[in-house]
Scaffold this motif. Structure first.
Motif, PDB file in Angstrom:
ATOM      1  N   ASP A  75     -17.123   4.987  -3.032  1.00  0.00           N
ATOM      2  CA  ASP A  75     -17.561   6.207  -2.358  1.00  0.00           C
ATOM      3  C   ASP A  75     -16.590   7.319  -2.746  1.00  0.00           C
ATOM      4  O   ASP A  75     -15.428   7.053  -3.070  1.00  0.00           O
ATOM      5  N   TYR A  76     -17.067   8.564  -2.677  1.00  0.00           N
ATOM      6  CA  TYR A  76     -16.134   9.668  -2.907  1.00  0.00           C
ATOM      7  C   TYR A  76     -16.311  10.727  -1.835  1.00  0.00           C
ATOM      8  O   TYR A  76     -17.380  10.863  -1.245  1.00  0.00           O
ATOM      9  N   ALA A  77     -15.220  11.452  -1.567  1.00  0.00           N
ATOM     10  CA  ALA A  77     -15.248  12.537  -0.590  1.00  0.00           C
ATOM     11  C   ALA A  77     -14.540  13.736  -1.205  1.00  0.00           C
ATOM     12  O   ALA A  77     -13.452  13.601  -1.768  1.00  0.00           O
ATOM     13  N   ILE A  78     -15.193  14.900  -1.126  1.00  0.00           N
ATOM     14  CA  ILE A  78     -14.654  16.121  -1.717  1.00  0.00           C
ATOM     15  C   ILE A  78     -14.196  17.059  -0.609  1.00  0.00           C
ATOM     16  O   ILE A  78     -14.909  17.271   0.369  1.00  0.00           O
ATOM     17  N   GLU A  79     -13.008  17.615  -0.803  1.00  0.00           N
ATOM     18  CA  GLU A  79     -12.424  18.516   0.193  1.00  0.00           C
ATOM     19  C   GLU A  79     -11.938  19.753  -0.555  1.00  0.00           C
ATOM     20  O   GLU A  79     -11.139  19.643  -1.483  1.00  0.00           O
TER      21      GLU A  79
END
Lengths: 79, 79
Positions: free
Chosen positions: B73-77
């Motif tokens: 999974d990836y999360a962008i901030e």
């Protein structure tokens, strides 16, 4: 208690892995990527429930095993 | 514009690197560590200044290069 630890290379330390990612992104046609730095992200589940004690323990874990403090910085976040 | 991307293994995917870290912590005498999961943390500097466009671009970068979406999974901030 859950903790998140970020381990990043100190400013000024060469990051060949980040450079390789930046180069690959450029090869794939992504323009405007000026810098990429790659670090580690570690999620730790602790039995400890006291935040202060957990932080002390995590700090020791980082210094003894997780981070190489000569070239890396670490940041501990308790959830 | 600076962006932070977290890439983590999906729940249920075996994490041998995390297991090794958990085992090493136990060997060093740290009791009460119930689980360790290791992921990647990538900091990207973009020339793009529009947050919406930057996010679209980063999303594409993650899908094409940074993450293996079958197991990660990836999360962008955006900062």
């Amino acid at each position: 208690m859950k903790a998140k630890v970020h381990i990043t290379l100190k400013r000024g330390v060469l990051d060949p892995q980040g450079k390789a990612v930046a180069h690959s992104l450029a090869s794939l046609g992504f323009a405007g990527v000026t810098e990429v730095r790659q670090g580690k992200f570690i999620e730790i589940d602790l039995a400890e429930t006291d935040p202060a004690k957990a932080r002390t323990k995590l700090d020791e874990m980082c210094r003894k095993l997780l981070a190489n403090t000569v070239i890396e910085d670490y940041a501990i976040e308790l959830a």
